[in-house]
Design a protein around this motif. Sequence first.
Motif, mmCIF file in Angstrom:
data_model
loop_
_atom_site.group_PDB
_atom_site.id
_atom_site.type_symbol
_atom_site.label_atom_id
_atom_site.label_comp_id
_atom_site.label_asym_id
_atom_site.label_seq_id
_atom_site.Cartn_x
_atom_site.Cartn_y
_atom_site.Cartn_z
ATOM 1 N N HIS A 59 86.669 14.994 20.323
ATOM 2 C CA HIS A 59 85.165 16.011 20.144
ATOM 3 C C HIS A 59 84.583 15.611 21.787
ATOM 4 C CE1 HIS A 59 81.253 17.700 19.036
ATOM 5 N NE2 HIS A 59 81.613 18.824 19.917
ATOM 6 N N VAL B 294 81.025 15.836 24.506
ATOM 7 C CA VAL B 294 79.697 18.074 24.296
ATOM 8 C C VAL B 294 79.101 17.590 25.948
ATOM 9 C CG1 VAL B 294 77.708 18.205 24.261
ATOM 10 C CG2 VAL B 294 78.597 17.321 22.046
ATOM 11 N N THR C 37 81.883 21.175 22.994
ATOM 12 C CA THR C 37 80.647 22.086 22.789
ATOM 13 C C THR C 37 80.379 21.729 24.417
ATOM 14 O OG1 THR C 37 80.941 21.376 20.834
ATOM 15 C CG2 THR C 37 78.881 22.380 21.929
ATOM 16 N N GLU D 282 83.240 25.685 20.975
ATOM 17 C CA GLU D 282 81.435 26.067 21.293
ATOM 18 C C GLU D 282 80.665 26.441 22.143
ATOM 19 O OE1 GLU D 282 78.470 24.461 17.975
ATOM 20 O OE2 GLU D 282 79.613 23.298 18.696
ATOM 21 N N GLU E 2 72.019 18.129 17.816
ATOM 22 C CA GLU E 2 72.246 18.366 16.730
ATOM 23 C C GLU E 2 73.736 17.839 16.645
ATOM 24 O OE1 GLU E 2 69.521 22.653 16.662
ATOM 25 O OE2 GLU E 2 71.510 22.545 16.781
ATOM 26 N N CYS E 3 74.197 18.276 18.078
ATOM 27 C CA CYS E 3 75.701 17.196 17.980
ATOM 28 C C CYS E 3 76.424 15.897 17.131
ATOM 29 C CB CYS E 3 75.938 17.860 19.149
ATOM 30 S SG CYS E 3 76.551 19.985 19.340
ATOM 31 N N CYS E 4 74.923 15.381 18.132
ATOM 32 C CA CYS E 4 75.056 13.981 18.121
ATOM 33 C C CYS E 4 74.813 13.467 16.664
ATOM 34 C CB CYS E 4 73.672 13.065 18.902
ATOM 35 S SG CYS E 4 74.058 13.006 20.744
ATOM 36 N N ARG F 169 75.611 15.298 13.410
ATOM 37 C CA ARG F 169 77.125 16.297 13.271
ATOM 38 C C ARG F 169 78.131 14.524 12.611
ATOM 39 N NH1 ARG F 169 78.760 20.737 17.324
ATOM 40 N NH2 ARG F 169 77.011 22.121 16.388
ATOM 41 N N LYS G 201 80.035 12.248 15.009
ATOM 42 C CA LYS G 201 79.325 12.722 16.385
ATOM 43 C C LYS G 201 80.388 12.661 17.563
ATOM 44 C CE LYS G 201 78.586 7.158 16.839
ATOM 45 N NZ LYS G 201 77.725 5.703 16.578
ATOM 46 N N PRO G 202 79.758 13.125 18.656
ATOM 47 C CA PRO G 202 80.928 12.869 19.595
ATOM 48 C C PRO G 202 81.071 11.729 20.022
ATOM 49 C CG PRO G 202 78.737 14.698 19.709
ATOM 50 C CD PRO G 202 78.555 13.495 18.827
#
Length: 278
Positions: free
Chosen positions: A101, A103, A129, A152, A174-176, A178, A181-182
Amino acid sequence: MSRILEKRQLSEIVFSMKLDAPLIARERKAGQFIILQLDEDFGERIPLTVADADPEAGTITIIFQAVGKTTKAMATMTAGEEIAALVGPLGTPTHIENFGHVVCVGGGIGVAPLHPIAQALKAAGNRLTIIMGARSKELLILEDEMRALADELIICTDDGSAGRKALVTEPLIECCERDPKPGLAVAIGPPVMMKFCAEATRPYSVPTQVSLNTIMVDGTGMCGGCRVTVGDETKFVCVDGPEFDGHLVDFDNMINRLNAYKKQESHTCRIGTVSKES
């Protein structure tokens, strides 16, 4: 000489040009750039990322913002005209692999150099993302192209005219947060944006790649104009970059150097405008 084949206006001051450059189109990889000069004998040399390329057609696409003397002159050019000198591809290509993933964060005109990197990351099997930021809806560029690549897509504007009214660092954090994480974050845009994106990912230990655009003259590392401090080392953006570990870049030093010639640049732009109108 490189002939302009197509020109489009993407926003009030952002333009796209498709150029006839078969050798560059064939060799170019994601993350690399060209240096162009409008006049063979005079004029500044400016670096621009290759936003897209078609090896079969022998064309490359560049995207620029009309803010300085050269880019303002380019904004007046039309299909059929020629650019005197075009050198490239230059710089170290982006390291592409399947990180899982990723970002991708683009701010303003930074979405243009982010586009080929996102293309290559997607082709390598990554889930993307993509976070795009601009001051307003009218200044967003390449939204359709990025939407086609993104699993996304998150849009942020300063005034809330499109997407979220937020800075790009808000959805990045916010992505980090999750789980998982990415595997990687890529941030390209104004230096201060990249600085704060790197600071946003640092507490989460998410590797963060930034693409720097500094004062560049010859593009070979000989002049030293594009030097930046990365960790404890001096690097040259044109040959060692343009991409570096965002957690190691001394952004404050780079921003100070970029501002060193603001007075002269402003004076040159005013002279160019007066000459053109008179």
